[in-house]
Design an enzyme around this catalytic site. Structure first.
Site, PDB file in Angstrom:
ATOM      1  CG  ASP A 236      -2.027  -0.942   0.929  1.00 16.67           C
ATOM      2  OD1 ASP A 236      -2.128  -1.629  -0.056  1.00 16.67           O
ATOM      3  OD2 ASP A 236      -2.622  -1.395   2.047  1.00 16.67           O
ATOM      4  CD  GLU A 237       4.909   2.209   2.917  1.00 19.81           C
ATOM      5  OE1 GLU A 237       6.095   2.416   2.401  1.00 19.81           O
ATOM      6  OE2 GLU A 237       4.679   1.814   4.004  1.00 19.81           O
TER       7      GLU A 237
END
Length: 293
Positions: A236-237
């Site tokens: 999620d980065e």
């Protein structure tokens, strides 16, 4: 078999990035002019920090009188001259897309609807799910091949190998995680780098784990949101493509937050997919350059 109509033209999208220096725009314009190109639109950005120049050009050439190889040869010469990374694509060519989904199907349904009405220039070539076909019995998949690949710790490696096989065999250019609730391995994420888009909720503060909307309700949040980003091994980065938010009040229940969250996720993912298919997104390290309409 008849050829192109007299006077017809083929439209292309050119995207590029290179170290910034004088003369880049002039050289591109001159090269396209010499090939009979007509520029319909151009957007550019000079990132001061890295001194990298980014550009998106929409242009057309006479149909039948211009081989794609000639365009690519001219662009390759420019690339060598300016140390340029570039991509060329026909504007009307749909993007071959694999959609991956879990139990929540709102993003899948939305993408298929936008595809059917011509809003998204995708060509869905496969749907991969970790739930059986019966879970989606209410959805018209319009003949799109469906692959049920349940994932457990024991089967993860084999199922990811099958996913990669599907992507290769279909010639997919884009993989969309439409609320696919399985974490891809580092190797799979790296293999799909720059061509896999994920959607997830985003809050301030960030709520991870189970029942995030209930966590947000318990904290009395005033905004909920969603983020679409490229998938990377860092969970999620990945580089962000699109985001949006929705205002929340004290009167909203957890069910209200879930309902509003679904709406945000749908529209943010659809925008990100559209930007990708229209070649508006250029990766820039941990960020992206997005040339919005």
């Amino acid at each position: 078999m008849s050829g192109p109509a007299p006077g017809s033209r083929l439209s292309y999208v050119l995207t590029l990035s290179c170290p910034n220096r004088p003369g880049i725009v002039a050289a591109i314009s001159q090269a396209l002019f010499e090939l009979g190109g007509d520029i319909a639109g151009a957007q550019q950005f000079d990132e001061r920090e890295s001194r990298i120049f980014f550009m998106r050009v929409v242009f057309s050439v006479p149909a039948g009188g211009m081989e794609r190889g000639m365009l690519e040869q001219a662009l390759a010469a420019l690339a060598a001259r300016f140390d340029m990374q570039w991509s060329l694509r026909e504007s009307l060519q749909p993007t071959r897309t694999v959609i991956m989904v879990s139990r929540f199907d709102h993003c899948l349904v939305d993408l298929l609807y936008r595809w059917r009405i011509g809003e998204l220039a995708i060509a869905p070539v496969a749907i991969i799910a970790n739930h059986p076909r019966e879970t989606y019995a209410h959805i018209d998949l319009d003949g799109i091949p469906f692959h049920y690949l349940p994932v457990t710790s024991a089967t993860k490696a084999a199922q990811e190998a099958r996913m990669a096989e599907i992507v290769r065999d279909t010639g997919a250019e884009l993989v969309v995680l439409a609320r696919y609730m399985q974490i891809l391995s580092d190797s799979m994420s790296a293999w799909l780098a720059g061509r896999c888009i994920n959607i997830h909720h985003s809050f301030l503060p960030g709520f991870k784990g189970a029942r995030p909307y209930h966590q947000a309700f318990a904290r009395g949040v005033k905004l909920i949101g969603a983020t679409a980003h490229f998938v990377t091994p860092d969970l999620d980065e990945g580089p962000i493509i699109e985001q949006d938010v929705e205002r929340i009040t004290h009167a909203d229940t957890p069910d209200d937050l879930i309902r509003k969250g679904r709406d945000i996720e749908r529209r943010v993912l659809a925008r990100a997919v559209r930007y990708f298919t229209e070649r508006r997104v250029i990766p820039n390290g941990r960020k992206t350059i997005v040339f919005n309409p």
